[in-house]
Design a protein around this motif. Structure first.
Motif, PDB file in Angstrom:
ATOM      1  N   ILE A   1       6.787   7.135   5.973  1.00  0.00           N
ATOM      2  CA  ILE A   1       5.910   6.094   6.518  1.00  0.00           C
ATOM      3  C   ILE A   1       6.308   5.742   7.945  1.00  0.00           C
ATOM      4  O   ILE A   1       5.450   5.544   8.813  1.00  0.00           O
TER       5      ILE A   1
ATOM      6  N   VAL B   1       6.266   5.427  -1.884  1.00  0.00           N
ATOM      7  CA  VAL B   1       6.297   6.437  -0.829  1.00  0.00           C
ATOM      8  C   VAL B   1       7.638   6.364  -0.083  1.00  0.00           C
ATOM      9  O   VAL B   1       8.186   5.278   0.131  1.00  0.00           O
TER      10      VAL B   1
ATOM     11  N   TYR C   1       3.981   0.210  11.043  1.00  0.00           N
ATOM     12  CA  TYR C   1       4.357  -0.483   9.810  1.00  0.00           C
ATOM     13  C   TYR C   1       5.738  -1.114   9.938  1.00  0.00           C
ATOM     14  O   TYR C   1       5.986  -2.200   9.404  1.00  0.00           O
TER      15      TYR C   1
ATOM     16  N   LYS D   1       0.815  -1.225   0.000  1.00  0.00           N
ATOM     17  CA  LYS D   1       0.000   0.000   0.000  1.00  0.00           C
ATOM     18  C   LYS D   1       0.845   1.271   0.000  1.00  0.00           C
ATOM     19  O   LYS D   1       0.353   2.346  -0.331  1.00  0.00           O
ATOM     20  N   HIS D   2       2.125   1.162   0.381  1.00  0.00           N
ATOM     21  CA  HIS D   2       2.990   2.336   0.415  1.00  0.00           C
ATOM     22  C   HIS D   2       3.993   2.354  -0.743  1.00  0.00           C
ATOM     23  O   HIS D   2       5.017   3.039  -0.681  1.00  0.00           O
TER      24      HIS D   2
END
Length: 256
Positions: A221, A216, A228, A212-213
């Protein structure tokens, strides 16, 4: 042609239980070390992987469970292996994508803090594929005029890789006989970890390449979603990926 070296370089090859870098284990490792003064040394170990060797894998390299039953485990060999490569650059055939990542997993699993920070790697397969697009056996035939006897034994593959690199330097004048230059030529994509789960963006900052990242920045994050980091550490990710992520987290903490 002999290699121009500023430090030793270790050509190596692994035979394994399979091709999953995170789960499979080494059953044979051969290292051929070349020193700047021209001296050479080599060592080959059979390894008890502590897990079954699948029949389809044995069909490739010929190493059975029975053959390695009384051999040392990698945990028992890790210090010897590391001592041989610790001052050296690394080279192999498809080594950037397979042999180095899997060796790193085995060393880290054995408690040896291995990384690539102060060394370069030369993937002879990448030179070959960029120039000729063939296999190891075809490479030896093409460059050296030799047939690869006993293919898929670690020692034979290791020695073939060494001979091919020397012949490639003879054949291609644009290839510089320098390990850093060859490393840059054989690097397909700049990544932070061996598995390619953490890469770099155009600014040179680490980014995630999965989930999902994806795309990024890692430090963003880690700050916005600290859980995470814990999820990755407890999930089934390669140990080296976890090590790199930890280093990024510590670096960020140290700059606060």
């Amino acid at each position: 042609m002999e290699l121009k070296l500023n430090r030793p370089i270790c050509f190596f090859d692994l035979e394994t239980t399979g091709i999953d870098i995170g789960k499979d284990r080494i059953v044979e490792i051969s290292i051929f070390k070349v020193f700047p003064n021209g001296n050479k040394e080599s060592k080959t170990w059979l390894v008890n992987p502590t897990i079954p060797i699948p029949p389809q894998t044995t069909a490739v390299h010929g190493i059975t469970d029975e053959k390695v039953a009384n051999e040392p485990t990698f945990n028992e060999l890790a210090t010897q292996v590391y001592n041989m490569i610790k001052d050296s650059d690394l080279a192999g055939f498809n080594s950037d994508r397979f042999d180095i990542p899997l060796l790193a997993e085995e060393l880290l699993r054995a408690g040896v803090d291995f990384d690539m920070k102060n060394r370069v790697s030369v993937d002879v397969q990448t030179i070959f594929h960029k120039k000729e697009e063939r296999t190891l056996s075809a490479a030896l035939k093409f460059y050296c005029g030799q047939s690869l006897e006993n293919a898929h034994s670690a020692e034979a593959d290791t020695m073939a890789t060494y001979e091919i690199l020397k012949a490639q330097l003879e054949r291609y004048p644009d290839l510089e006989n320098d390990m850093k230059s060859l490393s840059e030529f054989t690097t397909r994509k700049k990544i932070a970890d061996f598995a390619g789960m953490i890469s770099f963006d155009k600014d040179g900052d680490e980014i995630f390449t999965f989930g999902k990242h994806k795309g990024v920045k890692v430090d963003v994050i880690l700050e916005k979603e600290p859980g995470y980091f814990s999820w990755v550490q407890n999930a089934d990710f390669p140990l080296y990926t976890k090590k790199v992520l930890t280093a990024i987290k510590l670096r960020k903490l140290n700059t606060k």
